[in-house]
Design a protein around this motif. Structure first.
Motif, PDB file in Angstrom:
ATOM      1  N   ILE A 134      -0.880  27.050   5.929  1.00  7.23           N
ATOM      2  CA  ILE A 134      -1.049  25.599   5.794  1.00  7.23           C
ATOM      3  C   ILE A 134       0.295  24.966   5.477  1.00  7.23           C
ATOM      4  CG2 ILE A 134      -1.516  25.471   3.303  1.00  7.23           C
ATOM      5  CD1 ILE A 134      -3.963  23.657   4.131  1.00  7.23           C
ATOM      6  N   CYS A 135       0.529  23.799   6.052  1.00 12.01           N
ATOM      7  CA  CYS A 135       1.716  23.018   5.690  1.00 12.01           C
ATOM      8  C   CYS A 135       1.201  21.786   4.946  1.00 12.01           C
ATOM      9  CB  CYS A 135       2.522  22.613   6.917  1.00 12.01           C
ATOM     10  SG  CYS A 135       4.144  21.912   6.472  1.00 12.01           S
ATOM     11  N   THR A 136       1.507  21.722   3.683  1.00 11.76           N
ATOM     12  CA  THR A 136       0.927  20.669   2.858  1.00 11.76           C
ATOM     13  C   THR A 136       2.004  19.899   2.112  1.00 11.76           C
ATOM     14  OG1 THR A 136      -0.880  20.205   1.302  1.00 11.76           O
ATOM     15  CG2 THR A 136       0.531  22.110   0.814  1.00 11.76           C
ATOM     16  N   VAL A 137       1.561  18.936   1.344  1.00 11.89           N
ATOM     17  CA  VAL A 137       2.452  17.987   0.689  1.00 11.89           C
ATOM     18  C   VAL A 137       2.386  18.188  -0.828  1.00 11.89           C
ATOM     19  CG1 VAL A 137       0.658  16.193   0.587  1.00 11.89           C
ATOM     20  CG2 VAL A 137       3.067  15.518   0.590  1.00 11.89           C
ATOM     21  N   GLU A 138       3.488  17.877  -1.475  1.00 16.09           N
ATOM     22  CA  GLU A 138       3.488  17.873  -2.938  1.00 16.09           C
ATOM     23  C   GLU A 138       2.700  16.665  -3.468  1.00 16.09           C
ATOM     24  OE1 GLU A 138       4.356  20.232  -4.695  1.00 16.09           O
ATOM     25  OE2 GLU A 138       5.993  21.306  -3.738  1.00 16.09           O
ATOM     26  N   PRO A 139       2.003  16.788  -4.604  1.00 20.32           N
ATOM     27  CA  PRO A 139       2.013  17.913  -5.538  1.00 20.32           C
ATOM     28  C   PRO A 139       0.974  18.989  -5.218  1.00 20.32           C
ATOM     29  CG  PRO A 139       0.722  16.155  -6.476  1.00 20.32           C
ATOM     30  CD  PRO A 139       1.242  15.644  -5.148  1.00 20.32           C
ATOM     31  N   PHE A 140       0.281  18.839  -4.072  1.00 22.20           N
ATOM     32  CA  PHE A 140      -0.791  19.785  -3.758  1.00 22.20           C
ATOM     33  C   PHE A 140      -0.248  21.172  -3.424  1.00 22.20           C
ATOM     34  CE2 PHE A 140      -2.210  15.475  -2.684  1.00 22.20           C
ATOM     35  CZ  PHE A 140      -3.202  15.344  -3.645  1.00 22.20           C
ATOM     36  N   ALA A 141       0.971  21.241  -2.863  1.00 19.55           N
ATOM     37  CA  ALA A 141       1.577  22.545  -2.595  1.00 19.55           C
ATOM     38  C   ALA A 141       1.770  23.314  -3.902  1.00 19.55           C
ATOM     39  CB  ALA A 141       2.915  22.365  -1.871  1.00 19.55           C
ATOM     40  N   THR A 142       2.323  22.643  -4.908  1.00 15.57           N
ATOM     41  CA  THR A 142       2.522  23.284  -6.212  1.00 15.57           C
ATOM     42  C   THR A 142       1.179  23.624  -6.861  1.00 15.57           C
ATOM     43  OG1 THR A 142       4.639  22.179  -6.568  1.00 15.57           O
ATOM     44  CG2 THR A 142       3.498  22.985  -8.522  1.00 15.57           C
ATOM     45  N   GLN A 143       0.206  22.731  -6.733  1.00  9.21           N
ATOM     46  CA  GLN A 143      -1.128  22.995  -7.276  1.00  9.21           C
ATOM     47  C   GLN A 143      -1.716  24.279  -6.680  1.00  9.21           C
ATOM     48  OE1 GLN A 143      -4.262  20.558  -5.730  1.00  9.21           O
ATOM     49  NE2 GLN A 143      -5.527  20.727  -7.572  1.00  9.21           N
ATOM     50  N   ILE A 144      -1.584  24.432  -5.364  1.00  9.21           N
ATOM     51  CA  ILE A 144      -2.121  25.605  -4.668  1.00  9.21           C
ATOM     52  C   ILE A 144      -1.429  26.883  -5.154  1.00  9.21           C
ATOM     53  CG2 ILE A 144      -2.169  26.759  -2.413  1.00  9.21           C
ATOM     54  CD1 ILE A 144      -2.628  23.867  -1.240  1.00  9.21           C
ATOM     55  N   MET A 145      -0.091  26.818  -5.277  1.00 11.52           N
ATOM     56  CA  MET A 145       0.643  28.012  -5.711  1.00 11.52           C
ATOM     57  C   MET A 145       0.356  28.353  -7.175  1.00 11.52           C
ATOM     58  SD  MET A 145       4.313  27.760  -3.698  1.00 11.52           S
ATOM     59  CE  MET A 145       4.636  26.034  -4.016  1.00 11.52           C
ATOM     60  N   GLY A 174       6.504  21.057 -11.214  1.00 10.44           N
ATOM     61  CA  GLY A 174       6.907  21.902 -10.096  1.00 10.44           C
ATOM     62  C   GLY A 174       7.186  21.099  -8.847  1.00 10.44           C
ATOM     63  N   ALA A 175       6.415  20.030  -8.632  1.00  5.88           N
ATOM     64  CA  ALA A 175       6.541  19.236  -7.406  1.00  5.88           C
ATOM     65  C   ALA A 175       7.862  18.493  -7.308  1.00  5.88           C
ATOM     66  CB  ALA A 175       5.378  18.244  -7.314  1.00  5.88           C
ATOM     67  N   GLY A 187       0.819  -1.206   0.000  1.00  2.42           N
ATOM     68  CA  GLY A 187       0.000   0.000   0.000  1.00  2.42           C
ATOM     69  C   GLY A 187       0.853   1.256   0.000  1.00  2.42           C
ATOM     70  N   TYR A 188       0.411   2.270  -0.721  1.00  5.52           N
ATOM     71  CA  TYR A 188       1.133   3.541  -0.768  1.00  5.52           C
ATOM     72  C   TYR A 188       0.127   4.684  -0.794  1.00  5.52           C
ATOM     73  CZ  TYR A 188      -0.075   3.554  -5.741  1.00  5.52           C
ATOM     74  OH  TYR A 188      -0.762   3.548  -6.930  1.00  5.52           O
ATOM     75  N   ALA A 189       0.572   5.858  -0.361  1.00  7.35           N
ATOM     76  CA  ALA A 189      -0.294   7.041  -0.348  1.00  7.35           C
ATOM     77  C   ALA A 189      -0.205   7.771  -1.689  1.00  7.35           C
ATOM     78  CB  ALA A 189       0.113   7.975   0.789  1.00  7.35           C
ATOM     79  N   LYS A 190      -1.187   8.621  -1.945  1.00  4.83           N
ATOM     80  CA  LYS A 190      -1.255   9.304  -3.246  1.00  4.83           C
ATOM     81  C   LYS A 190      -0.680  10.718  -3.184  1.00  4.83           C
ATOM     82  CE  LYS A 190      -5.231   6.642  -4.855  1.00  4.83           C
ATOM     83  NZ  LYS A 190      -6.654   6.668  -5.225  1.00  4.83           N
ATOM     84  N   CYS A 191       0.520  10.837  -2.628  1.00  6.41           N
ATOM     85  CA  CYS A 191       1.235  12.116  -2.653  1.00  6.41           C
ATOM     86  C   CYS A 191       2.351  12.003  -3.689  1.00  6.41           C
ATOM     87  CB  CYS A 191       1.796  12.445  -1.276  1.00  6.41           C
ATOM     88  SG  CYS A 191       2.833  11.145  -0.595  1.00  6.41           S
ATOM     89  N   ALA A 192       2.963  13.116  -4.036  1.00  3.33           N
ATOM     90  CA  ALA A 192       3.935  13.116  -5.130  1.00  3.33           C
ATOM     91  C   ALA A 192       5.086  12.150  -4.888  1.00  3.33           C
ATOM     92  CB  ALA A 192       4.469  14.525  -5.354  1.00  3.33           C
ATOM     93  N   HIS A 193       5.651  12.177  -3.666  1.00  4.54           N
ATOM     94  CA  HIS A 193       6.808  11.337  -3.403  1.00  4.54           C
ATOM     95  C   HIS A 193       6.420   9.893  -3.102  1.00  4.54           C
ATOM     96  CE1 HIS A 193       5.412  13.523   0.022  1.00  4.54           C
ATOM     97  NE2 HIS A 193       6.176  12.927   0.887  1.00  4.54           N
ATOM     98  N   CYS A 194       5.122   9.620  -2.980  1.00  6.85           N
ATOM     99  CA  CYS A 194       4.641   8.267  -2.714  1.00  6.85           C
ATOM    100  C   CYS A 194       4.290   7.539  -4.014  1.00  6.85           C
ATOM    101  CB  CYS A 194       3.408   8.311  -1.823  1.00  6.85           C
ATOM    102  SG  CYS A 194       3.585   9.399  -0.387  1.00  6.85           S
ATOM    103  N   VAL A 242       4.524   9.690 -13.563  1.00  4.33           N
ATOM    104  CA  VAL A 242       3.825   8.845 -12.584  1.00  4.33           C
ATOM    105  C   VAL A 242       3.044   9.696 -11.591  1.00  4.33           C
ATOM    106  CG1 VAL A 242       5.728   8.608 -10.889  1.00  4.33           C
ATOM    107  CG2 VAL A 242       4.038   6.782 -11.150  1.00  4.33           C
ATOM    108  N   ILE A 243       3.566  10.865 -11.220  1.00  4.52           N
ATOM    109  CA  ILE A 243       2.822  11.764 -10.322  1.00  4.52           C
ATOM    110  C   ILE A 243       1.514  12.185 -10.980  1.00  4.52           C
ATOM    111  CG2 ILE A 243       2.792  14.045  -9.226  1.00  4.52           C
ATOM    112  CD1 ILE A 243       5.851  13.758  -8.890  1.00  4.52           C
ATOM    113  N   SER A 244       1.607  12.607 -12.233  1.00  4.99           N
ATOM    114  CA  SER A 244       0.424  13.059 -12.952  1.00  4.99           C
ATOM    115  C   SER A 244      -0.582  11.924 -13.120  1.00  4.99           C
ATOM    116  CB  SER A 244       0.831  13.616 -14.320  1.00  4.99           C
ATOM    117  OG  SER A 244      -0.291  14.076 -15.035  1.00  4.99           O
ATOM    118  N   LYS A 245      -0.097  10.734 -13.442  1.00  4.45           N
ATOM    119  CA  LYS A 245      -0.970   9.590 -13.683  1.00  4.45           C
ATOM    120  C   LYS A 245      -1.728   9.178 -12.425  1.00  4.45           C
ATOM    121  CE  LYS A 245      -0.910   4.779 -15.274  1.00  4.45           C
ATOM    122  NZ  LYS A 245      -0.054   3.669 -15.769  1.00  4.45           N
TER     123      LYS A 245
END
Length: 333
Positions: free
Chosen positions: A188-199, A274-275, A31-38, A260-263
């Motif tokens: 907010i302290c958030t995780v990539e790629p959502f940090a880049t999405q927000i900016m 950006g992430a 199992g893995y999480a759906k964050c950029a580095h995961c 893979v991040i985008s997919k």
């Protein structure tokens, strides 16, 4: 007719042993999480040898950890923070590899006139909010690496997250963008790629990376359980080999990481591009830093007990040693 049948039968005879070997390969549910580095964990099945990996995506590392301890999966990509939390709760978890570090960012509401990295101005603003009787609202997804990174960075700067600010828990990082747009939080302290999405959506602006604390930029860790180690050690070695290969692949080929991040996240490639600048593929497990993280988490009252002995005892380097051909002294021990 025989001219055609015999060659076909011969080909089938050659193929059958291969099929049998594939069917006989030990299986691991990961199992893995759906964050950029995961998300690169989704590539492990194609890099696996001698093991069949079923890679399953979860919304968060906490969800993956829950699946691991409830024995719904065999291996989980989580964080060093989840590792300490699990040990504090008495769960049977063993760390077998690192994966990718970094991926955290502190963002500020657009209407706050504070320059990036100006902690003095941020502290002054928080004090003003407090004097005016207004809550200065800070958010993260409680229990993830970014939450602890933020808490540790705040503590380093003399900001008490329990007294000086109001903490808002937003469990799913994909909801952070809308919380900022609705003006529900100041920081907010958030995780990539959502940090880049927000900016990129101009819903907030960059303040800094929360890496000036005991955890540094350490983030992801691969965990299993002792019963899986006892019953399937060769399969776990295959999993760690796949993680090491994936890390080498995405470190050498940023477009592959972007893809893979985008997919997996469904976000635009411009966001993924950006992430990746805030991600560091690294399969090592850092013992001294893991101990410092556990101490910091206890100081922050995030865990209730001293898990230092368990943190050190449950770092199992044998799979990384087999996968890399290096001794643990070169792998973060």
């Amino acid at each position: 007719m025989k001219r055609f049948v015999l060659p076909i039968l011969a080909l089938l005879a050659l193929a059958l042993p291969t099929l049998s070997l594939a069917e006989d390969a030990p299986k691991i549910k990961l199992g893995y999480a759906k964050c950029a580095h995961c998300t690169p964990m989704s590539l492990t099945p194609q890099f696996a040898e001698g093991v069949t990996i079923d890679a399953v995506g979860f919304n968060t590392g906490t969800d993956a950890l829950t699946a691991l301890v409830s024995k719904n999966i065999d291996v989980a990509q989580v964080t060093y923070l989840h590792y300490a939390i699990a040990l504090d709760k008495g769960f049977d978890v063993v760390a077998i590899s690192g994966q990718v570090n970094g991926g955290s960012a502190i963002l500020l509401g657009n209407d706050l006139e504070i320059a990036p990295g100006d902690w003095g101005a941020l502290k002054a603003l928080i004090a003003k909010y407090k004097a005016d009787g207004k809550p200065f609202r800070v958010a993260a997804s409680r229990g993830n690496a970014q939450d602890i990174h933020m808490r540790g960075a705040f503590a380093k700067q003399g900001i008490d997250i329990n007294k000086d600010v109001q903490f808002i828990n937003i469990p799913n990082p994909s909801d952070h963008l809308q919380a900022l747009r609705r003006g529900e939080v100041e920081l907010i302290c958030t995780v990539e790629p959502f940090a880049t999405q927000i900016m990129q959506a101009k819903a907030a602006k960059f303040f800094g990376f929360p890496y000036d604390q005991a955890a540094g930029k350490l983030t992801n860790l691969i965990l299993t359980r002792s019963d899986v180690i006892a019953s399937n050690p060769k399969a776990l070695e295959g999993v760690v080999r796949a993680v090491v290969k994936v890390d080498a692949h995405i470190a050498a080929d940023k477009p592959a990481l972007i893809e893979v991040i985008s997919k997996v996240t469904g976000l635009d490639k411009a966001i993924a591009t950006g992430a990746v600048e805030n991600l560091d593929p690294d399969p090592k497990m850092y013992r001294a830093s893991a101990l410092a993280i556990a101490t910091m988490m206890r100081d922050l009252k995030y865990i209730n007990s001293d898990v230092s002995a368990a943190v050190e005892k449950n770092l199992d380097y044998r799979f990384l040693e087999a996968a890399t051909g290096k001794p643990k002294t070169e792998l973060g021990y």
